[in-house]
Scaffold this motif. Structure first.
Motif: not given
Length: 316
Positions: A102, A105-106, A152, A156
């Motif tokens: 995660e 991804q950020l 988005r 997140e």
């Protein structure tokens, strides 16, 4: 005979209390000789032992779940492991691999949004130089993608905080990312305004602008491109040196902007007919100026995110 609040008792009192495990087997007192302080003191000791027992059970349960924390206490025999934090191993990876995914991804989303803004700037400058209205319209149409990236990344960050309750470096990353995306979104808005002014300059009903008026915009646009490239480099390498380099050259950007404004005023004084065009050009320069300010803020947030140093109000 039984144990009442950890005290061994005898007599009628023992018939009503039942058997309780003794914590003080050396104490032998008849029920009639128990004082108020004996009862209260034993109750407190029993409560503390019950608390420690619950901590031991919770610690064992957390170990089974694979959760760890940085809070320890209650002597060498007990270790409190909360369920709201995740520790980092010696290699920097978290116990829960999904947490690392995660965070990555950020980070990737921030890099993607910055690269999108770089593309927006390059195409806007190309449209300005060539007077390409079709390209300018494409840049304006792509502005919605910048807003989508902002939404988005916000989602997140919120999901990361809600699911993982990050602390220390991870919390700093989440908070800094939420601030960086705001600055990136503002750059996207300024570039959209900049592109709209290009369509005004090359309106079919008017003549093309004087190339001398556009020279200053191109110089400042090159500086903004350099700033964005340093931000991309800092994100790709997770290194603060490009961010520090951006801040060190910030003075050069301000000098170039002031020279451009003076040049525009000098052109207007020579030819009053260029006043309207010069005002449009100065608006475009101000839009690029704000892009530089937001880029500087992003560099400061990156330094805080990666090094934990707040340089927002540092002098020199």
């Amino acid at each position: 005979m039984c144990y009442w609040f950890g005290l061994r008792t005898e007599g009628p009192l023992a018939l009503n209390t039942g058997n309780v495990a003794s914590f003080h087997p050396r104490r032998h007192k008849p029920a009639a000789s128990l004082t108020f302080y004996d009862v209260i003191g034993s109750a407190v000791r029993l409560g503390l032992r019950g608390l420690l027992f619950r901590i031991a059970v919770l610690s064992h349960s957390c170990n089974l779940l694979g959760l760890q924390s940085g809070i320890s206490g209650f002597g060498p025999f007990y270790e409190w492991r909360t369920m709201t934090t995740l520790s980092e191993s010696a290699t920097g990876a978290h116990t829960v691999r999904a947490f690392d995914d995660e965070l990555q991804q950020l980070h990737s989303l921030l890099l993607t949004m910055t690269e999108l803004l770089m593309r927006q700037l390059e195409q806007a400058m190309r449209a300005l130089d060539a007077g390409d209205m079709d390209l300018a319209e494409k840049v304006l149409a792509r502005a919605s993608k910048v807003k989508h990236c902002e939404t988005r990344i916000d989602n997140e960050v919120l999901a990361l905080i809600a699911r993982r309750c990050p602390v220390a470096n991870d919390l700093r990353t989440a908070i800094s990312s939420s601030k960086i995306v705001v600055e990136l979104a503002k750059i996207g808005e300024e570039l959209a305004d900049f592109t709209r002014l290009i369509t005004v300059l090359y309106d079919p009903d008017t003549s093309d602008p004087n190339p001398k008026l556009l020279a200053d915009i191109i110089k400042i646009g090159d500086l903004i491109r350099l700033m964005l490239s340093k931000l991309i480099q800092a994100l790709e390498q997770s290194d603060t040196e490009p961010a520090y380099a951006l801040l060190r050259h910030d003075r050069d950007y301000e000098i170039e902007l002031q020279e451009g404004i003076r040049h525009q005023l000098a052109l207007v004084l020579k030819d009053v007919r260029m006043t309207r065009r010069a005002l449009d050009v100065m608006q475009m320069m101000k839009a690029l100026e704000r892009c530089g300010e937001h880029s500087r803020n992003i560099a400061q947030y990156l330094i805080f995110m990666l090094d934990g140093i707040d340089v927002r109000h540092a002098r020199g």
